[in-house]
Design an enzyme around this catalytic site. Structure first.
Site, PDB file in Angstrom:
ATOM      1  N   HIS A  46      -0.069  -1.621   0.032  1.00 50.20           N
ATOM      2  CA  HIS A  46       0.042  -0.601  -0.143  1.00 50.20           C
ATOM      3  C   HIS A  46       0.505   1.183   0.089  1.00 50.20           C
ATOM      4  O   HIS A  46       1.286   2.435  -0.676  1.00 50.20           O
ATOM      5  CB  HIS A  46      -0.578  -0.128   0.594  1.00 50.20           C
ATOM      6  CG  HIS A  46      -1.589  -1.262   1.130  1.00 50.20           C
ATOM      7  ND1 HIS A  46      -2.964  -1.237   0.326  1.00 50.20           N
ATOM      8  CD2 HIS A  46      -1.824  -2.238   1.971  1.00 50.20           C
ATOM      9  CE1 HIS A  46      -3.141  -2.540  -0.101  1.00 50.20           C
ATOM     10  NE2 HIS A  46      -2.679  -3.063   1.697  1.00 50.20           N
TER      11      HIS A  46
ATOM     12  N   ASP B 286      -5.004  -8.070  -3.319  1.00 56.93           N
ATOM     13  CA  ASP B 286      -4.890  -8.362  -1.620  1.00 56.93           C
ATOM     14  C   ASP B 286      -6.756  -8.769  -1.388  1.00 56.93           C
ATOM     15  O   ASP B 286      -6.511 -10.491  -1.037  1.00 56.93           O
ATOM     16  CB  ASP B 286      -5.051  -7.032  -1.372  1.00 56.93           C
ATOM     17  CG  ASP B 286      -5.132  -6.185  -0.458  1.00 56.93           C
ATOM     18  OD1 ASP B 286      -5.165  -7.293   0.207  1.00 56.93           O
ATOM     19  OD2 ASP B 286      -4.755  -5.003  -0.405  1.00 56.93           O
TER      20      ASP B 286
HETATM   21  C1  NGQ Z   1      -5.704  -7.542   6.302  1.00 54.94           C
HETATM   22  N1  NGQ Z   1      -6.122  -5.713   4.747  1.00 54.94           N
HETATM   23  O1  NGQ Z   1      -4.495  -7.811   7.183  1.00 54.94           O
HETATM   24  O2  NGQ Z   1      -6.204  -8.364   5.906  1.00 54.94           O
HETATM   25  C2  NGQ Z   1      -5.731  -6.390   6.320  1.00 54.94           C
HETATM   26  C3  NGQ Z   1      -6.757  -5.794   7.010  1.00 54.94           C
HETATM   27  C4  NGQ Z   1      -5.136  -4.433   9.217  1.00 54.94           C
HETATM   28  C5  NGQ Z   1      -5.715  -4.753   4.277  1.00 54.94           C
HETATM   29  N2  NGQ Z   1      -4.503  -4.289   4.740  1.00 54.94           N
HETATM   30  C6  NGQ Z   1      -6.483  -5.565   7.965  1.00 54.94           C
HETATM   31  N3  NGQ Z   1      -6.113  -4.734   3.202  1.00 54.94           N
HETATM   32  O3  NGQ Z   1      -4.992  -4.020   8.659  1.00 54.94           O
HETATM   33  O4  NGQ Z   1      -5.209  -4.861  10.241  1.00 54.94           O
HETATM   34 ZN    ZN Z   2      -3.552  -6.945   2.991  1.00 59.68          ZN
END
Ligand code: NGQ
Ligand code: ZN
Length: 415
Positions: free
Chosen positions: A237, A288
């Site tokens: 990101h 993702d």
């Molecule tokens: C994840 N996903 O770990 O799946 C993360 C969300 C977080 C994205 N950042 C959860 N798209 O960052 O705590």
């Molecule tokens: Zn992620």
């Protein structure tokens, strides 16, 4: 950045052959909730309320469900032209947080799904220790993600020992929120030198604010000042950057994994692509959360996001390299080996010459046509390590894997 050499796109009897695309960021289980988080749950819905929905789905998975969902996902990736996937894997333990009898059980499900479908896998077991910058303990739903340092390094070592031509094992730090500074230093010092390192960073403004409050620096600046970030690193990101951070990542040689469809879906913000390219920065793409599984859509929206924000056209261009499609393709091809650990030279995809969108195509415009015309999937054939896994646009085991997926989904949605 150099543009794609004509040699990497080649006319063959069936169409146009190009290298396979690396998918730098995947949470396979989230494929099961694609399209199921698009209803309001709260008047101020955000990334953080989405995360609660995501945790509920995560809580339903066992190894069999993960194998079925990941297999379906990897079939979809191969059919779309991805030939390597980096799996940012944190669903390690049973839903109540207790370890499975074999600590690698959930990892094994991902490895089996990759082997069954024929995609190259860079497995990134995730270190996840705290629920926020303040060091708070993991909440109930996060417990199945957690490790202490010793158990994490044991898991890492047992997976790393299994590396082969189709499997690489690297390390993922979930985020600065989830890994305290001393633990980060200890893990980095213990890693073998071949291991790639991936981390989520600066995706949300709230994360930037919390990092400043606790560590006195913005997350990317903190990372660059506290770790030897280099070409082995992939920053996932990196949405919210100041000028110093843009230049710092570019200079480090790290790859930024931009995930345009998920970043749009979650309301993250726009990556500062033009500034980053001007600084010489390296980047790739990831699907993702898998609300879309298509390199075409990721690359198209990477460019379109910049057009919408700047009200200009043709943003990803360089002097003497005016083709946006060619530059987008060059960007992802240039970083694949660094980010995945694979030298995937014998992977290829063939775009179908009979597709109307490609009528009259030339080597010069094929990349633009692939990325910017229509929505029919143009990928006809896919080879990974020389083996044909997609023919006539369909994975060789597409039907049986879809049937298993349908059954797994029924159970997940009932659960
Ligand atoms: C994840 N996903 O770990 O799946 C993360 C969300 C977080 C994205 N950042 C959860 N798209 O960052 O705590
Ligand atoms: Zn992620």
């Amino acid at each position: 950045m150099s543009h794609v050499q004509h040699a990497s796109i080649e006319a063959v009897p069936a169409g146009w052959r190009l290298p396979g695309i690396a998918n730098l960021h995947s949470h396979a289980f989230q494929r099961a909730m694609a399209g199921l988080a698009e209803r309001q749950t709260h008047p101020s819905d955000s990334f953080w309320t989405w995360r609660e929905t995501m945790y509920r789905m995560a809580g339903r998975f066992d190894p069999d469900a993960l194998h079925a969902v990941a297999s379906q996902l990897y079939v979809e990736m191969l059919e779309a032209g991805y030939t390597t996937v980096c799996e940012f894997h944190y669903l390690h333990h049973a839903p109540d947080g207790s370890p499975y009898a074999a600590p690698t059980e959930m990892s094994d499900a991902l490895v089996a799904a990759a082997r069954d479908t024929g995609i190259r896998l860079t497995l990134l077991p995730v270190l996840y220790m705290t629920g926020g910058f303040d060091g708070r303990a993991l909440n109930e739903r996060q417990k199945r993600f957690g490790h202490d340092l010793d158990t994490y390094l044991k898991l890492f070592a047992s997976l790393h020992a299994r590396q082969d031509d189709m499997l690489k094992v690297g390390c993922a730090l979930h985020s600065l929120r989830a890994v305290p500074p001393d633990a980060m230093q200890a893990v980095l010092a213990a890693l073998p030198t071949d291991a790639r390192i991936h981390i989520h960073v600066a995706e949300q403004v709230g994360e930037v604010q919390d990092c400043i409050a606790v560590r006195d620096l913005r997350p990317v600046e903190w990372l660059l000042r506290n770790a030897a970030v280099d070409a082995r690193w992939t920053l996932v990101h990196a949405t919210h950057l100041n000028d110093w951070e843009v230049a710092g990542i570019a200079k480090s040689g790290a790859t930024v994994a931009i995930c345009p469809t998920t970043e749009a879906n979650l309301g993250d913000g726009l990556f500062r692509l033009r500034d980053y390219l001007d600084a010489g920065g390296a980047w790739g793409i990831g699907s993702d959360s898998h609300i879309s599984v298509s390199p075409v859509e990721e690359l198209r929206w990477l460019e379109y996001g910049q057009r919408l924000a700047t009200r200009h056209r043709n943003i990803v261009v360089e002097k003497d390299a005016p083709s946006v499609g060619r530059n987008l393709l060059a960007g992802v091809l240039a970083t694949a080996a660094n980010a995945t650990g694979f030298d995937a030279v014998d992977d290829s995809i063939v775009l179908d010459a009979d597709a109307p969108q490609l009528a009259g195509a030339t080597a010069d415009d094929i990349a633009d046509r692939w990325i910017f015309s229509g929505n029919r999937n143009l990928v006809g054939e896919v080879r990974v390590a020389g083996k044909r896994v997609v023919a006539d646009g369909m994975h060789v085991d597409r039907e049986s894997i879809a049937a298993r997926y349908a059954t797994a989904m029924q159970e997940l949605l009932a659960g």
